[in-house]
Design an enzyme around this catalytic site. Sequence first.
Site, PDB file in Angstrom:
ATOM      1  N   GLN A   1       0.806  -1.206   0.224  1.00 22.38           N
ATOM      2  CA  GLN A   1      -0.122   0.060   0.075  1.00 22.38           C
ATOM      3  C   GLN A   1       0.920   1.293   0.084  1.00 22.38           C
ATOM      4  O   GLN A   1       1.778   1.735   1.030  1.00 22.38           O
ATOM      5  CB  GLN A   1      -0.853   0.006   1.363  1.00 22.38           C
TER       6      GLN A   1
ATOM      7  N   SER B   1       1.213   6.578   2.835  1.00 23.30           N
ATOM      8  CA  SER B   1       2.071   7.497   3.734  1.00 23.30           C
ATOM      9  C   SER B   1       3.398   7.855   2.912  1.00 23.30           C
ATOM     10  O   SER B   1       3.813   7.348   2.353  1.00 23.30           O
ATOM     11  CB  SER B   1       2.285   6.660   5.035  1.00 23.30           C
TER      12      SER B   1
ATOM     13  N   GLU C   1     -10.054  -2.409   4.900  1.00 17.76           N
ATOM     14  CA  GLU C   1      -8.948  -2.814   5.893  1.00 17.76           C
ATOM     15  C   GLU C   1      -9.459  -3.092   7.232  1.00 17.76           C
ATOM     16  O   GLU C   1      -8.979  -4.040   7.877  1.00 17.76           O
ATOM     17  CB  GLU C   1      -7.833  -1.747   6.042  1.00 17.76           C
TER      18      GLU C   1
END
Length: 378
Positions: free
Chosen positions: A126, A129, A244
């Site tokens: 993923q 961030s 998630e």
Amino acid sequence: MSSVEEFRAEIRGWLKTHLSGSFAALKGRGGPGREHEAFAERLAWERHLAAHGWTCVGWPEEHGGRGASIEEQIAFHEEYALADAPARVNHIGEQLLGPTLIDHGTEEQKARFLPPIRAVEELWCQGYSEPGAGSDLAAVRTRATLEDGRWVVNGQKIWTSLAHESQWCFVLARTEPGSRRHAGLSYLLVPLDRPGVEIRPIVQLTGTSEFNEVFFDGAVTDAANVVGAPGDGWRIAMATLGYERGVSTLGQQVGFRRELDALVALARRNGAAADPDIRDRLTRAWAGLEALRAGALRGTDPSAAKLYWSHWHRDLGELALEVCGPAATLAAGAPYELDDWQRLFLFSRADTVYAGSSEIQRNIIAERVLGLPKEPRP
């Protein structure tokens, strides 16, 4: 016997039969802070699951899943955890990207990417961030431009779990020059095995490296590898975060229960349970876990659930060292060998930070659930 009980009995029996032989040694291996353990063997185990139809059980049948109901998915994750089966290596692809593509992807994207996820042939990470955009995800600065039928990606992602083991990454990037905050972002599917991608593992407090920095320097992906419309990436990214925090967290709670039971047993053996404060905190931990399970079954708001379980688990790590006593401050072996309780304490410090920090979760609950005024922004 109800259909759910039959489903539970089926997966319990299958695990008892197949989590044996060479796979028996994988029991309890992997998980947060321990993803380095027997990774190749766990990958083989997960492909064994896939070959027998036990991956992606909640996906619709037309996409290779079992079409399991929510109750059946709960049964699967609980039985998997109760069997002490190894931590999954394909969680991000199966639980996050797969549902995102099923709900928001094109037919071509579903045909290309869903079968390899289900078969555990391609692993995903993923790319959200960044160094300046962690909790404040809307501040992402990674950019992508459309050139000659390809997206060209430049920027940096951080805390990217299992990037060093993955072949693909779903990346939130800014694709509209001059855009700010939630606008102008796109959700791109980017291969990691091409020029322009550099992955650097980050050493954690536990001494292991399960997450990474990922640098994109002119990395490319096909123009068709954008989920949703260009510029609509924020909506797609938020949908992924919703998946998630789904039913798989109930399996996580079985792991929490195992940790708590082991800690209670240790407190009884070493005499820590004679301390009234320790007994009180163990009792509160038990009650908290019961409340956590009840909330998950009832469908607690995802942000509230994340806030609650992360603080519960962090507190358990702190309590574990109290139960262990002064010896917990010493490494189990040279140069930096940790026991399970030390690893729990150190890694659980991150629980309140990753997957949405506690501060951000409180803001979401205040603004979106309780309807309170938003924080003023400059």
